[in-house]
Design a protein around this motif. Sequence first.
Motif, PDB file in Angstrom:
ATOM      1  N   GLN A  40       0.836  -1.193   0.000  1.00  0.00           N
ATOM      2  CA  GLN A  40       0.000   0.000   0.000  1.00  0.00           C
ATOM      3  C   GLN A  40       0.880   1.256   0.000  1.00  0.00           C
ATOM      4  N   VAL A  41       0.307   2.365  -0.442  1.00  0.00           N
ATOM      5  CA  VAL A  41       1.054   3.619  -0.496  1.00  0.00           C
ATOM      6  C   VAL A  41       1.370   4.097   0.915  1.00  0.00           C
ATOM      7  N   VAL A  42       2.629   4.434   1.148  1.00  0.00           N
ATOM      8  CA  VAL A  42       3.049   5.057   2.408  1.00  0.00           C
ATOM      9  C   VAL A  42       3.167   6.550   2.146  1.00  0.00           C
ATOM     10  N   PRO A  43       2.401   7.374   2.839  1.00  0.00           N
ATOM     11  CA  PRO A  43       2.413   8.823   2.573  1.00  0.00           C
ATOM     12  C   PRO A  43       3.805   9.427   2.740  1.00  0.00           C
ATOM     13  N   ASP A  45       4.590  12.326   3.879  1.00  0.00           N
ATOM     14  CA  ASP A  45       4.803  12.991   5.167  1.00  0.00           C
ATOM     15  C   ASP A  45       5.154  11.999   6.266  1.00  0.00           C
ATOM     16  N   VAL A  46       4.640  10.754   6.169  1.00  0.00           N
ATOM     17  CA  VAL A  46       5.014   9.704   7.120  1.00  0.00           C
ATOM     18  C   VAL A  46       6.501   9.392   6.985  1.00  0.00           C
ATOM     19  N   LEU A  47       6.967   9.282   5.750  1.00  0.00           N
ATOM     20  CA  LEU A  47       8.381   8.982   5.510  1.00  0.00           C
ATOM     21  C   LEU A  47       9.271  10.125   5.989  1.00  0.00           C
ATOM     22  N   VAL A  48       8.874  11.342   5.709  1.00  0.00           N
ATOM     23  CA  VAL A  48       9.668  12.506   6.125  1.00  0.00           C
ATOM     24  C   VAL A  48       9.765  12.567   7.639  1.00  0.00           C
ATOM     25  N   ASP A  49       8.643  12.366   8.317  1.00  0.00           N
ATOM     26  CA  ASP A  49       8.646  12.408   9.784  1.00  0.00           C
ATOM     27  C   ASP A  49       9.559  11.339  10.369  1.00  0.00           C
ATOM     28  N   ALA A  50       9.528  10.141   9.773  1.00  0.00           N
ATOM     29  CA  ALA A  50      10.344   9.054  10.298  1.00  0.00           C
ATOM     30  C   ALA A  50      11.829   9.271  10.027  1.00  0.00           C
ATOM     31  N   LEU A  51      12.150   9.823   8.857  1.00  0.00           N
ATOM     32  CA  LEU A  51      13.550   9.962   8.459  1.00  0.00           C
ATOM     33  C   LEU A  51      14.241  11.161   9.094  1.00  0.00           C
ATOM     34  N   TRP A  52      13.498  12.271   9.234  1.00  0.00           N
ATOM     35  CA  TRP A  52      14.145  13.495   9.737  1.00  0.00           C
ATOM     36  C   TRP A  52      13.559  13.984  11.056  1.00  0.00           C
ATOM     37  N   GLU A  53      12.484  13.362  11.518  1.00  0.00           N
ATOM     38  CA  GLU A  53      11.841  13.694  12.791  1.00  0.00           C
ATOM     39  C   GLU A  53      11.630  15.201  12.922  1.00  0.00           C
ATOM     40  N   HIS A  54      12.328  15.833  13.855  1.00  0.00           N
ATOM     41  CA  HIS A  54      12.058  17.252  14.131  1.00  0.00           C
ATOM     42  C   HIS A  54      12.967  18.190  13.350  1.00  0.00           C
TER      43      HIS A  54
END
Length: 235
Positions: A40-43, A45-54
């Motif tokens: 399924q498609v992973v959004p 913004d989910v990937l960005v949040d996980a990779l770069w957090e804050h």
Amino acid sequence: MKSLAVRVLGEFGVDGVEPQALGSRKARLALQHLALGAGQVVPSDVLVDALWEHDPPARPGEQLAVLMSRLRSVLGKERIEHRDGGYLLRADWLDATELAALTDEAERRQGAGNVTGAAAAVRVALSLLDSAGSVPVPGEWARLRRGELDRLISRARRVAASALLAAGDWVGAVDAATAALERDPYDEVALRLLLRAYVLGGQAAAALSRYAAARERFADELGADPSPETAELYL
């Protein structure tokens, strides 16, 4: 195109591909999230949040596209698709999907009275769980997906214990039920399967001991007794 087999039930990995070949830690983490998406498609913004957090980069979408391009160079350009709002991974085999299918098939066979077939299916399912465990993954989306996998693993072990018990393999049933209880000490379905398996193996004392330990745990940690169904089995 070379077959792509991916594992997410325990430590993340791609069969036949060394972790370092996938690139940086961020690239591996991005691929792990795509694998958790199970087709399924992973959004984005989910990937960005996980990779770069804050601390996201100035143009996170572009940086994400670069990571995906590098992964395609290793896995094949057809393996990672860019869809509106995110990315998806096209794998030929995913251990979590295989586990769910085997668990469903075992339940179907057991329900149809095919005890031998059900036991065969759960033995294959259990082989997928040799290295399964809760592996921390950053990001709320991944934690929720990991929780779904943990529930699948527990269900698979309960189904395995039930099928093996029906087939007379009390040792295998004990192992499967014990593993389920190690993940969730309050799983009374697994507890009842464990008690029945011990009795089938002539280990009534072990069954009584496990019940007593569970009852003590329930009282100390939950302020409650085991369910009437569990207590009736004990009696």
